[in-house]
Design a protein around this motif. Structure first.
Motif, short mmCIF file in Angstrom:
data_model
loop_
_atom_site.label_atom_id
_atom_site.label_comp_id
_atom_site.label_asym_id
_atom_site.label_seq_id
_atom_site.Cartn_x
_atom_site.Cartn_y
_atom_site.Cartn_z
N HIS A 71 -4.45 -5.49 -2.49
CA HIS A 71 -4.90 -5.12 -1.15
C HIS A 71 -4.63 -6.28 -0.19
O HIS A 71 -5.03 -7.41 -0.46
N ILE A 131 -3.48 0.74 6.59
CA ILE A 131 -3.55 1.35 5.27
C ILE A 131 -3.58 2.87 5.37
O ILE A 131 -2.90 3.57 4.61
N HIS A 136 0.82 -1.21 0.00
CA HIS A 136 0.00 0.00 0.00
C HIS A 136 0.85 1.26 0.00
O HIS A 136 0.56 2.22 -0.73
#
Length: 380
Positions: free
Chosen positions: A40, A289, A10
Motif C-alpha cells: 500500500h 486507490i 494498486h
C-alpha cells in the motif's frame, strides 16, 4: 491467454486479483521494479513517516502470487508491439497476448540550482519513505516544497515526530489545485495550529549548501535554514515506456473507455492512464486507490469478455494531525457551495453543486455526512 502487467502497484495487483476471481483461462505475470512484495502506497506519507519503525502493509500475502499469477521483480526496458513481447532489463524477452501498462506516476522534479544537493528528496516508494523515516528525528529542520496533499501529509507526519517544519507553496493558498478555497482554509488553519510554518505565495529560487542542502531561498527574499528538503510539487504519469513504443500519450497514456491504447492488445490503467469520463465529459487522469481499483474491474471485464461495470465516482481521503479529510466527485464546473460547520470548529462539510445538482462533497471530520452525500452522487 498470456497477460503481462507492467507495474505491481494498486492497479496492477487489483487487475490480477479481478482476473483470478473471473477465472481467466490463462496466465498473469506481474512485473515489479521493486525487490519486495507489492504494498500500500498511501501510508508512505502518513503512518509510515509518523510512526518510527512502521512499514507499509502488503497488498496481498506472498501466497497470492502462485498458480496462474506470478510476480517477477524485473525492469522493463522496451515494448515490441509487432512481436507481442517486452524486453526485460536482463535482455530477456517476455511474450504476451495482452499487455497492461500500470506504470503509475513519478514525482515532478524540482528545477532550480541546488536541487541535486544531498538532503533534497522525493517520496515515491518504500525506500524513499525509509530514508525519510531515518532522518526526520526530533529537532530536525524540514522544508517541504509544495502544499498539495502529499506535502501536507508529510508536514503533519514530521511535526508528529518533533521536526521543525516549513512548507513553501507558490500559490496563495494550500491545496490550490485540488480543494475549494473554503476547505483549504480549514486545512491551513489546522497546520498553523500545529506549528507548521506556511510560506504561501512564494517561489523557490535555489537550494543552497556545499554538498548537502542547508538553506532554501525564494524569489521573494526568504532564506530558510534546513537539514532536509522534501519536494512535493505534483506527479507526472510514467509514460516513457509507452511513448517509446509508439502509444499515443497526452498527460498520460490515452485509452478508450475499455482501457485500450492506440496499439492493439496493449492496455493501460491507474495513474498513468488518461481515461475518457462519461460523467464529466472529458479526459481525466486519476491518482487515487479508488480509481485504480475501479479501472482494474473494468479492464478485467474487458479481458474476460464480460459486461462492463458502470463508471465509478472519484473519491479520495487523507489523514493529517489525527483528522480525517474525505472528498468525492469533481469540483470542476461547480457554481455554488453550501458550507456546514461552525467557524470556531475544525469539522466542516462543503457540498458543491452545478445547476442545482450536487456534484462534489468535501468533509473534514464529518464521516456520516460524507457517506450520505457520496451515496447520492453515485446514483446521479
Amino acid at each position: 491467454m498470456r497477460i503481462v502487467i507492467v507495474g505491481a502497484g494498486h492497479a496492477g495487483v487489483a487487475l490480477a486479483d479481478n482476473l483470478r476471481r473471473r477465472r481467466l483461462a490463462g496466465s498473469v505475470t506481474l512485473l515489479s521494479d521493486e525487490p519486495r512484495l507489492p504494498y500500500h502506497r498511501p501510508p508512505l506519507s502518513k503512518a509510515v513517516l509518523a510512526e518510527e519503525g512502521a512499514r507499509p502493509p502488503v497488498l496481498r500475502p506472498e501466497s497470492f502470487y502462485a498458480g496462474e499469477i506470478s510476480l517477477r521483480h524485473a525492469v522493463v526496458d522496451a515494448i515490441d508491439p509487432a512481436e507481442h513481447s517486452v524486453r526485460l532489463g536482463t535482455g530477456e524477452p517476455l511474450a504476451y497476448d495482452r499487455l497492461v501498462l500500470a506504470t503509475g506516476s513519478r514525482p515532478r522534479r524540482l528545477a532550480v540550482p541546488g536541487a541535486e544537493l544531498q538532503g533534497v528528496s522525493y517520496l515515491r516508494d518504500a525506500a524513499d519513505a525509509a530514508y525519510l523515516s531515518r532522518v526526520l528525528v526530533p529537532g530536525a529542520r524540514l522544508v517541504v516544497i509544495g502544499a498539495g496533499y502529499v506535502g501536507l501529509e508529510i508536514a503533519a507526519a514530521a511535526r508528529k515526530r518533533g521536526c521543525k517544519v516549513t512548507v513553501i507553496e507558490r500559490a496563495e493558498r494550500v491545496l490550490a489545485r485540488s480543494a475549494s478555497a473554503d476547505f483549504a482554509a480549514r486545512i491551513e488553519a489546522l497546520h498553523r495550529a500545529n506549528d507548521v510554518n506556511l510560506l504561501l505565495g512564494r517561489s523557490v529560487s535555489e537550494c543552497a549548501g556545499d554538498t548537502a542542502v542547508r538553506e532554501v531561498r525564494t524569489r521573494e527574499g526568504d532564506a530558510i535554514g534546513c537539514d532536509h528538503v522534501l519536494v512535493g510539487i505534483g506527479a507526472e504519469p510514467s509514460t516513457a515506456l509507452a511513448a517509446a513504443a509508439g502509444l499515443a500519450c497526452a498527460d498520460g497514456i490515452c485509452v478508450s473507455d475499455r482501457h485500450e491504447t492506440s496499439v492493439p492488445d496493449v492496455f493501460a490503467i491507474g495513474d498513468c492512464a488518461s481515461v475518457p469520463s462519461r460523467r464529466y465529459r472529458r479526459r481525466i487522469r486519476h491518482e487515487s486507490i479508488g480509481a485504480a481499483q475501479a479501472q482494474a474491474r473494468v479492464l478485467a471485464a474487458v479481458l474476460t469478455s464480460d459486461v462492463l461495470p458502470t463508471e465509478e465516482l472519484p473519491w479520495f481521503w487523507s489523514d493529517q494531525f489525527g483528522h480525517k479529510l474525505q472528498m468525492a466527485g469533481n469540483l470542476i464546473g461547480t457554481d455554488n457551495a453550501t458550507v456546514e460547520g461552525m467557524e470556531n470548529d475544525i469539522a466542516v462539510s462543503i457540498i458543491h453543486k452545478h445547476g442545482g445538482l450536487i456534484q462534489a462533497i468535501e468533509c473534514l471530520d464529518k464521516p456520516d455526512v460524507y457517506i450520505m452525500v457520496k451515496r447520492i452522487l453515485e446514483v446521479i
